[in-house]
Design a protein around this motif. Structure first.
Motif, PDB file in Angstrom:
ATOM      1  N   SER A   9       0.832  -1.206   0.000  1.00 40.07           N
ATOM      2  CA  SER A   9       0.000   0.000   0.000  1.00 40.07           C
ATOM      3  C   SER A   9       0.862   1.249   0.000  1.00 40.07           C
ATOM      4  CB  SER A   9      -0.952   0.019   1.194  1.00 40.07           C
ATOM      5  OG  SER A   9      -0.264   0.372   2.373  1.00 40.07           O
ATOM      6  N   VAL A  10       0.230   2.332  -0.419  1.00 39.32           N
ATOM      7  CA  VAL A  10       0.876   3.630  -0.397  1.00 39.32           C
ATOM      8  C   VAL A  10       0.209   4.488   0.677  1.00 39.32           C
ATOM      9  CG1 VAL A  10       1.582   3.549  -2.799  1.00 39.32           C
ATOM     10  CG2 VAL A  10      -0.660   4.458  -2.219  1.00 39.32           C
ATOM     11  N   ARG A  11       0.662   5.705   0.829  1.00 44.20           N
ATOM     12  CA  ARG A  11       0.192   6.560   1.925  1.00 44.20           C
ATOM     13  C   ARG A  11      -1.285   6.894   1.829  1.00 44.20           C
ATOM     14  NH1 ARG A  11       5.191   8.176   0.590  1.00 44.20           N
ATOM     15  NH2 ARG A  11       6.803   7.934   2.159  1.00 44.20           N
ATOM     16  N   THR A  12      -1.890   6.698   0.658  1.00 48.79           N
ATOM     17  CA  THR A  12      -3.329   6.915   0.518  1.00 48.79           C
ATOM     18  C   THR A  12      -4.114   5.721   1.040  1.00 48.79           C
ATOM     19  OG1 THR A  12      -3.263   6.019  -1.718  1.00 48.79           O
ATOM     20  CG2 THR A  12      -3.096   8.418  -1.484  1.00 48.79           C
ATOM     21  N   TYR A  13      -3.394   4.733   1.562  1.00 45.61           N
ATOM     22  CA  TYR A  13      -4.004   3.525   2.077  1.00 45.61           C
ATOM     23  C   TYR A  13      -4.752   2.758   0.994  1.00 45.61           C
ATOM     24  CZ  TYR A  13      -2.797   5.364   6.631  1.00 45.61           C
ATOM     25  OH  TYR A  13      -2.114   5.839   7.704  1.00 45.61           O
ATOM     26  N   LYS A  14      -4.273   2.832  -0.236  1.00 48.87           N
ATOM     27  CA  LYS A  14      -4.794   1.981  -1.298  1.00 48.87           C
ATOM     28  C   LYS A  14      -3.983   0.685  -1.283  1.00 48.87           C
ATOM     29  CE  LYS A  14      -5.514   1.687  -6.282  1.00 48.87           C
ATOM     30  NZ  LYS A  14      -5.474   2.418  -7.554  1.00 48.87           N
ATOM     31  N   TYR A  15      -4.628  -0.420  -1.030  1.00 52.40           N
ATOM     32  CA  TYR A  15      -3.981  -1.716  -0.925  1.00 52.40           C
ATOM     33  C   TYR A  15      -4.094  -2.468  -2.252  1.00 52.40           C
ATOM     34  CZ  TYR A  15      -3.578  -1.385   4.170  1.00 52.40           C
ATOM     35  OH  TYR A  15      -3.229  -1.007   5.437  1.00 52.40           O
ATOM     36  N   ILE A  16      -2.958  -3.005  -2.709  1.00 57.26           N
ATOM     37  CA  ILE A  16      -2.915  -3.865  -3.891  1.00 57.26           C
ATOM     38  C   ILE A  16      -2.529  -5.257  -3.414  1.00 57.26           C
ATOM     39  CG2 ILE A  16      -1.925  -4.248  -6.171  1.00 57.26           C
ATOM     40  CD1 ILE A  16      -3.452  -1.627  -5.926  1.00 57.26           C
ATOM     41  N   PHE A  17      -3.329  -6.257  -3.789  1.00 51.19           N
ATOM     42  CA  PHE A  17      -3.097  -7.617  -3.331  1.00 51.19           C
ATOM     43  C   PHE A  17      -2.456  -8.472  -4.412  1.00 51.19           C
ATOM     44  CE2 PHE A  17      -5.049  -8.010   0.834  1.00 51.19           C
ATOM     45  CZ  PHE A  17      -5.759  -6.820   0.923  1.00 51.19           C
ATOM     46  N   GLY A  18      -1.648  -9.438  -3.971  1.00 48.78           N
ATOM     47  CA  GLY A  18      -1.144 -10.456  -4.872  1.00 48.78           C
ATOM     48  C   GLY A  18      -2.234 -11.457  -5.206  1.00 48.78           C
ATOM     49  N   THR A  19      -1.893 -12.415  -6.033  1.00 51.13           N
ATOM     50  CA  THR A  19      -2.887 -13.375  -6.528  1.00 51.13           C
ATOM     51  C   THR A  19      -3.137 -14.525  -5.571  1.00 51.13           C
ATOM     52  OG1 THR A  19      -1.099 -14.399  -7.766  1.00 51.13           O
ATOM     53  CG2 THR A  19      -2.536 -12.868  -8.972  1.00 51.13           C
ATOM     54  N   GLY A  20      -2.323 -14.646  -4.530  1.00 55.29           N
ATOM     55  CA  GLY A  20      -2.572 -15.659  -3.522  1.00 55.29           C
ATOM     56  C   GLY A  20      -1.756 -16.931  -3.703  1.00 55.29           C
ATOM     57  N   THR A  21      -1.446 -17.574  -2.586  1.00 56.24           N
ATOM     58  CA  THR A  21      -0.767 -18.865  -2.566  1.00 56.24           C
ATOM     59  C   THR A  21      -1.568 -19.803  -1.673  1.00 56.24           C
ATOM     60  OG1 THR A  21       1.436 -17.923  -2.878  1.00 56.24           O
ATOM     61  CG2 THR A  21       1.310 -20.125  -1.881  1.00 56.24           C
ATOM     62  N   ARG A  22      -1.988 -20.909  -2.265  1.00 51.06           N
ATOM     63  CA  ARG A  22      -2.742 -21.896  -1.491  1.00 51.06           C
ATOM     64  C   ARG A  22      -1.746 -22.850  -0.862  1.00 51.06           C
ATOM     65  NH1 ARG A  22      -8.032 -24.679  -3.933  1.00 51.06           N
ATOM     66  NH2 ARG A  22      -8.646 -22.510  -3.792  1.00 51.06           N
ATOM     67  N   LEU A  23      -1.644 -22.809   0.461  1.00 51.21           N
ATOM     68  CA  LEU A  23      -0.713 -23.654   1.202  1.00 51.21           C
ATOM     69  C   LEU A  23      -1.435 -24.835   1.815  1.00 51.21           C
ATOM     70  CD1 LEU A  23       2.043 -24.231   2.608  1.00 51.21           C
ATOM     71  CD2 LEU A  23       1.257 -22.762   4.478  1.00 51.21           C
ATOM     72  N   LYS A  24      -0.858 -26.001   1.627  1.00 55.54           N
ATOM     73  CA  LYS A  24      -1.377 -27.205   2.286  1.00 55.54           C
ATOM     74  C   LYS A  24      -0.226 -27.831   3.052  1.00 55.54           C
ATOM     75  CE  LYS A  24      -3.873 -31.527   1.537  1.00 55.54           C
ATOM     76  NZ  LYS A  24      -4.935 -31.183   2.486  1.00 55.54           N
ATOM     77  N   VAL A  25      -0.417 -28.005   4.344  1.00 51.78           N
ATOM     78  CA  VAL A  25       0.582 -28.635   5.189  1.00 51.78           C
ATOM     79  C   VAL A  25       0.102 -30.039   5.525  1.00 51.78           C
ATOM     80  CG1 VAL A  25       1.894 -28.504   7.325  1.00 51.78           C
ATOM     81  CG2 VAL A  25       1.219 -26.397   6.149  1.00 51.78           C
TER      82      VAL A  25
END
Lengths: 114, 111
Positions: free
Chosen positions: B93-109
Motif C-alpha cells: 500500500s501507499v500513503r493513501t491507504y490503497k492496498y494492492i493484493f497479490g494473486t494468492g498462494t494456497r498452502l497445504k501442510v
C-alpha cells in the motif's frame, strides 16, 4: 470489539437481475473499502471511501456497479444488471487508520449469477 | 506498475517444514507490506506486516524478509503445521491507504 459485518452472506440471482450488499465497518473506522474476489484470485479494489466521500473508484464498473456511504458509517454496494462474470465474493474492509493502519475484512458476500 | 506478483500459486509442505512465499513489486511508492491469511469462507486476516525501513520482521513462527533494492519480500513459515493450511496473500500500500493484493498462494501442510 465487533468486526466488519456484511450481509447477505450468500446470494444467487439470474443474469440481468439486481443485487445489493450491505456493510457495517468497525466503529470509528472512517476508511471503508469494497473488494471483489473472484475464485482463485486476490482481492481487487472496487471502491475506497473516506467518511462519506469517494477516494478511489477507478476500477468500479460504473455502468453496472454503484456504491454509497451516505452517513459515513455503513455502506451499500449495488450491481444492476448483473452479468455472469460478476460471480465472486464481495469483501468489505475498514481501516484502523488512527492506530495500527491495519485493514480488517468482513467474511464477505458470495454472489452467484446464473 | 501497480501490480504485486506472488509465487508460487500453490505449495505443499510436510508438517514441521518451512513454507516460503515470494512477492515482487514495481512501484517504489509502496511503503507498507502486509501478509494476509484467508481460510475458506472467511475474509482475509492480517498475519504480519513490514515497512521498508527494516529488512526482517519476525512474529512467532512467521517471518517477513524484505529486500528493498530487489523490490521483493517474502513470508517464511517455520515449523509449518496443518492448521497453517490456508491461502496467503501479500499486499502493498501507499500513503493513501490503497492496498494492492497479490494473486494468492494456497498452502497445504501435510500431517
Amino acid at each position: 470489539e465487533a468486526g466488519v459485518a456484511q450481509s447477505p452472506r450468500y446470494k444467487i440471482i439470474e443474469k440481468r437481475q439486481s443485487v445489493a450488499f450491505w456493510c457495517n465497518p468497525i466503529s470509528g473506522h472512517a476508511t471503508l473499502y469494497w473488494y471483489q474476489q473472484i475464485l482463485g484470485q486476490g482481492p481487487k479494489l472496487l471502491i475506497q471511501f473516506q467518511n462519506n466521500g469517494v477516494v478511489d473508484d477507478s476500477q468500479l464498473p460504473k455502468d453496472r456497479f454503484s456504491a454509497e456511504r451516505l452517513k459515513g458509517v455503513d455502506s451499500t454496494l449495488k450491481i444492476q444488471p448483473a452479468k455472469l462474470e460478476d460471480s465472486a465474493v464481495y469483501l468489505c474492509a475498514s481501516l484502523d487508520r488512527a492506530n495500527t493502519g491495519e485493514l480488517f475484512f468482513g467474511e464477505g458476500s458470495r454472489l452467484t449469477v446464473l | 506498475q501497480q501490480q504485486v506478483k506472488q509465487s508460487p500459486q500453490s505449495l505443499i509442505v510436510q508438517k514441521g517444514g518451512i513454507s516460503i512465499i515470494n512477492c515482487a513489486y514495481e512501484n517504489t511508492a509502496f511503503d507498507y507490506f502486509p501478509w494476509y491469511q484467508q481460510f475458506p469462507g472467511k475474509g482475509p486476516a492480517l498475519l504480519i506486516a513490514i515497512r521498508p525501513d527494516v529488512s526482517e520482521k519476525k512474529e512467532g513462527r512467521f517471518t517477513i524478509s524484505f529486500n528493498k533494492s530487489a523490490k521483493q519480500f517474502s513470508l517464511h513459515i517455520m515449523d509449518s503445521q496443518p492448521g497453517d493450511s490456508a491461502t496467503y496473500f501479500c499486499a502493498a500500500s501507499v500513503r493513501t491507504y490503497k492496498y494492492i493484493f497479490g494473486t494468492g498462494t494456497r498452502l497445504k501442510v501435510l500431517a
